[in-house]
Design an enzyme around this catalytic site. Structure first.
Site, mmCIF file in Angstrom:
data_model
loop_
_atom_site.group_PDB
_atom_site.id
_atom_site.type_symbol
_atom_site.label_atom_id
_atom_site.label_comp_id
_atom_site.label_asym_id
_atom_site.label_seq_id
_atom_site.Cartn_x
_atom_site.Cartn_y
_atom_site.Cartn_z
ATOM 1 N N CYS A 2 0.828 -1.197 0.000
ATOM 2 C CA CYS A 2 0.000 0.000 0.000
ATOM 3 C C CYS A 2 0.869 1.256 0.000
ATOM 4 O O CYS A 2 1.566 1.522 0.974
ATOM 5 C CB CYS A 2 -0.909 -0.016 1.227
ATOM 6 S SG CYS A 2 -1.850 1.503 1.427
ATOM 7 N N CYS A 5 -0.082 3.494 3.038
ATOM 8 C CA CYS A 5 0.264 2.968 4.357
ATOM 9 C C CYS A 5 1.767 2.783 4.524
ATOM 10 O O CYS A 5 2.321 3.100 5.569
ATOM 11 C CB CYS A 5 -0.411 1.612 4.588
ATOM 12 S SG CYS A 5 -2.181 1.607 4.287
ATOM 13 N N ASP A 6 2.410 2.222 3.501
ATOM 14 C CA ASP A 6 3.812 1.833 3.613
ATOM 15 C C ASP A 6 4.782 2.821 2.978
ATOM 16 O O ASP A 6 5.984 2.755 3.254
ATOM 17 C CB ASP A 6 4.006 0.452 2.976
ATOM 18 C CG ASP A 6 3.119 -0.600 3.616
ATOM 19 O OD1 ASP A 6 2.878 -0.503 4.835
ATOM 20 O OD2 ASP A 6 2.663 -1.512 2.907
#
Length: 176
Positions: A2, A5-6
């Site tokens: 992601c 997210c990451d």
């Protein structure tokens, strides 16, 4: 997987996005504001993304687009990604690019074949559900990435699972 997210874990680093469709180019654009550089790897000779997305990607100095390449191997040392091996499909030459992270954005295929003819699905094979996870068949509920719910993320699938289980419980209470 992601970029939202990451992506922040790769601030100032070189990363790859595998896939040149809308999700891949969108991921590259999102990551470009965080990382040092992004290389998009597209298997086909041309990107499949919408023209406006491709134009935006081409404007970014830290986005490189490689077309007609086949990802061959993710190379790691000490449990961390260090490079990507890929094949130039025109020449057959295997090349290596040093990088710190890889985001795979090649689309999703829902694992819904066993439901064919049982519940209603869309053209992509996603199970069509209402706001409570109910399918078109009373008593059958579905949740997660196999459904039409947008944003295929673990946290969303977990929430949808909780919602569908509560709705199934209510359904069973009403049947009793």
């Amino acid at each position: 997987y992601c970029p939202h997210c990451d992506g922040p874990f790769f601030k100032g680093k070189d990363v790859a996005v595998i896939g040149g469709g809308n999700s891949g180019v969108e991921a590259a654009l999102d990551l470009a504001g965080i990382v040092k550089s992004v290389t998009i790897y597209e298997f086909m000779p041309e990107l499949k993304a919408d023209k406006v997305l491709v134009e935006q990607a081409k404007k970014r100095e830290n986005i490189t687009i490689l077309r007609n390449v086949a990802t061959k191997e993710i190379l790691a040392e000490g449990g961390k990604v260090v490079a990507l091996a890929y094949e130039d499909r025109d020449s057959g030459e295997i090349k290596r690019q040093e990088l710190s992270g890889i985001f795979v954005q090649i689309g999703l295929v829902p694992n819904s074949g066993f439901l064919e003819g049982i519940v209603e699905m869309n053209a992509y094979g996603e199970v069509i559900v209402d706001a409570k996870g109910q399918t078109d068949v009373p008593g059958i509920f579905a949740c997660g990435d196999v459904t039409t719910v947008p944003y295929k993320q673990i946290v969303i699938a977990m929430g949808e699972g909780a919602k569908a289980s509560l709705a199934a419980f209510d359904y069973l209470l009403m049947q009793g």
